[in-house]
Design an enzyme around this catalytic site. Sequence first.
Site, mmCIF file in Angstrom:
data_model
loop_
_atom_site.group_PDB
_atom_site.id
_atom_site.type_symbol
_atom_site.label_atom_id
_atom_site.label_comp_id
_atom_site.label_asym_id
_atom_site.label_seq_id
_atom_site.Cartn_x
_atom_site.Cartn_y
_atom_site.Cartn_z
ATOM 1 N N HIS A 74 -0.867 0.786 7.551
ATOM 2 C CA HIS A 74 -1.555 0.933 6.154
ATOM 3 C C HIS A 74 -1.287 2.226 5.817
ATOM 4 O O HIS A 74 -1.603 3.203 6.214
ATOM 5 C CB HIS A 74 -2.806 0.722 6.178
ATOM 6 C CG HIS A 74 -3.601 0.318 5.130
ATOM 7 N ND1 HIS A 74 -3.383 -0.584 3.975
ATOM 8 C CD2 HIS A 74 -4.755 1.087 4.493
ATOM 9 C CE1 HIS A 74 -4.057 -0.323 2.955
ATOM 10 N NE2 HIS A 74 -4.703 0.642 3.149
ATOM 11 N N CYS B 138 0.644 -1.277 0.102
ATOM 12 C CA CYS B 138 -0.007 0.003 0.037
ATOM 13 C C CYS B 138 0.715 1.148 0.106
ATOM 14 O O CYS B 138 0.473 2.334 -0.418
ATOM 15 C CB CYS B 138 -0.947 -0.183 1.190
ATOM 16 S SG CYS B 138 0.142 0.052 2.896
#
Length: 996
Positions: free
Chosen positions: A827, A454
């Site tokens: 994330h 990510c």
Amino acid sequence: MDKILEAVVMSSYPNNVKQGLVRRVIEAAKQPMDSEQCWSMLELSTKLYLTGDTKYKREVGKEVLEVYGHYHPEEFEEFFNVRFLLSLLQEGYGPLGKRSHYVLDYIQLGLQFVLESPSANSIFSLLRIEVLRKVCERPSPKQCAKISKLLTQHPQCIPTGKHQLLFCQQLIRCIGHFQCVSEGEEEIMEFLEQVNKVSGLLQRIWRTQTSTILPSLKELFTIISSTEEQEAPSNALASVVQFVPLELMDGVIRNLTNDDSITDVQMMMAIGRMIDWVSWPLGKNIDKWIIALLKGLAAVKKFSILIEVTLSKIEKVFSKLLYPIVREGALSVLQYMLLSFQHSHEAFHLLLPHIPRLVASLKKEDSNSATSSLEQLAELIHCMFFRFSGFPDLYEPVLEAIKALPIPNEDRIKHLLGQNAWTSQKNELACFYPRLASKSETGKIGLINLGNTCYMNSIIQSLFMASDFRHSVLNLTEGNSQPLMTKLQWLFAFLEHSQRPAISPESFLSASWPPWFTPGAQQDCSEYLKYLLDRLHEEEKTGKRIYQKLKESSLMSQAVEHHYLNKTLIEKMFGGKMMTKIRCLKCLNVSSREEAFTDLSLAFPPPDRNMRGSTSILPVEEIGPQFIEPPENASRLTGSPWIKRKAPMAADPAALPMLVETLGFQEPGEAANPLGGNDVGVDKAKDPLSAFGEQACAPKDSRSVPDLINYFLSPERLTAENKYHCEKCASLQDAEKVAELTEGPHYLILTLLRFSFDPRTMKRKKILDNVSIPVVLKLPILVAPEETEEACQCGKDGAAPGSGFMSVVYDLCSVVVHSGISSESGHYYCYSRECTDTVPQGQPRDGMPKPASDKQLDFEIQWYLFNDTRVSFSSFESVSNVTSFFPKDTAYVLFYRQRPGRQSCLLHEALAEAGRLHGEPSLHKDLMEAISKDNILYLQEQEKEARNRAAYISALPKSPLWWRDLDRDKDDDSSSGGCSPAAGGGGSGSFHGLVF
């Protein structure tokens, strides 16, 4: 000697007196003695250790045994023989009815002295058989923990071959019988520790023999799915699942849900008991397994099981939110259960009587965990309000309980409901079949997460949304001798023209992978961005130059060509220059050095530094989407006097630096509010999202991006160990160091240095401070005096006459957000919008500006949120409020685009001219053909999937592109990410603020 020792130990003397006498006996035992005497002492010490009725007697026995093991090894080995151990293990020790509980401890103690003896292998063989027999007898948790301790310390005793698998299965059955008989805190902690030792032994075996994992899990499922057991298996079985590698999850769930031999009753029993595991305090990843099985059951249309289990268990899961130690997993499971149960309000309404009491309890607890859970619980409740409206009498008490908590916007609610549903009102069966996701309604395309990638996806999407850079990359022709740039061009082209909802960046990842990055691990997106830009820059320097392409197509004038002759595309788009000056405080001599940069790394000021009260901040304003022309004379800027930041340097007496500002909303004729950043407010009477207006206001003691830039540009004293070596003084001297920007980049990249090294924990920690982000930024650029005068006369950039600085205006275009508490986990996702020189979206078509009082203009400029495969519409409120809603979700990397002005006019004019001549970039033939073929392939995949659904195919697909969007993000595998409240992650089973 044994008689003396026994008499001393059994006497009624105080322990301190006994200890002195025992010490003499032990010292004497270190001397040579005959075998018979040794044997007598070993028998006595064994008796004391195994049957001693006090802790003191057992300690004396242990001490004597250790002395004889060290100083009389031959006699000890003869005494500690296979026959004796077999008798201990099978018959026990001590009088009938009072067998010793310390046999296993005794064997573990003695083993260390016979490891090198000839009889060691015989002893190991005996123990391999005996521990298996013991486990089959279902020992107590305490005895089972002793077996595990013995085998962990002496792995030679672990059963091997086929017996090893049987041992694992029987050990799991043992755990299934564990019960904590006491409710006292100490006893519970002891029980948990015992279970942890046993499951830890399983983990050790699984690591060395992975072939035992799946048969062990099959045994586990047999236990929890059994309908014949009168007593439910222990929740301690949860400790087994936490050590199963997550990469096996998809295969295990697929096998379970497609096994026809498992009845619905057995499956219901198993999932019901797994959900009970949320109350197990030591379980890791338990919520992921529960959610994965629930998803697997939905995928094969076992809706009757899901409905029954949800209605019977949801109140129990909800009640676990009261306990901080299990709250994280319970919240994650609760979220999936509620958000997936969309065909009826029944499950949600079961919780309504309990919600006000839980909210009151969490508020009273007043911990970070409780606060985070409250915010996410409120978000979940609002989703349910949105889905099941029409019950005002039932919802009123709940609404009253959560009225002070944040309210999610409609986009966020729709996203959460959309990604979790396993039923549909329009066509009851249609959404039960896994199918290819349609392209996002935004028209944008997502990027598949290839395993903690990510960080790369967010950077690529931010670069793609930098339209000037994107057009330049897409305009590259074939044979440009830039392999990495060519791969980026292909990736951008697919993001622009593909029909897929998401594409895989695998080829670009392998080409741009920094060699020191660990595969599959989370990385720092800022580090990746620096590496990528440097690679592209160096590659172009050794290959063909972009300016030659522009020259050949006659898009550049001679002046422009000369100005950019030696610049690469990266330098043109992201390159700036900075002058570092150091002034000796003794002789006042100034040395300076100019260096190029592609990003500014902004440190946080010390906590005791009050940025708001310092002279390094200018009045803050906010601006709508319309362009505000700079004043003819910047010195007349209302409320924005030039503020003296530092003493002028001896070599440059006229240069008084100008500071960073933000621009904001301002009524005509109204003086700028010095703290206008708190004026973001949308008209509350008109705006249904007025709740966000208040949260968009930065607290008075919070930091802002201008604060960090001003801190970056403020003078630094070099003293003590950091003294400067002055060439003029030829010695170390106190000095002042300052950085000044001499050339502003076209795209300004700001990295907020949130990760710092904590010497106490020896780890990198994250600074979670909220930083308010201005949508428009004014940056001070140092220019020559004649340039300053010219800028003032033409009025294109704000500059103070004679100051040596001019103000360059930047528009925010991307914000990369990190969710989590560590740079090695969590994330990344990003907010982006396209900033161009054209009239923004909010400008009326008739060209007449709207009244400045219409303050929601800026919030109407379209933002997008890129979260791996998911792309959705967003807004600047979402950007501003993400940290307010989710404290671990913080802005990390910012992209600003420079507005046209004197300094940037050459590049802007070249880009504008190229845009007029060519419009949208035309791609070369091979690239267009590749995109066309892939689009046809995607249509064929859709048709095939439609046929499969029509044929009622229930088996889970292998791993098509679209399925990843339904799986949990791989970024959640780390301990600090996952399903924790406000933690990093992005899957459908976790609560965190990725999309508003």
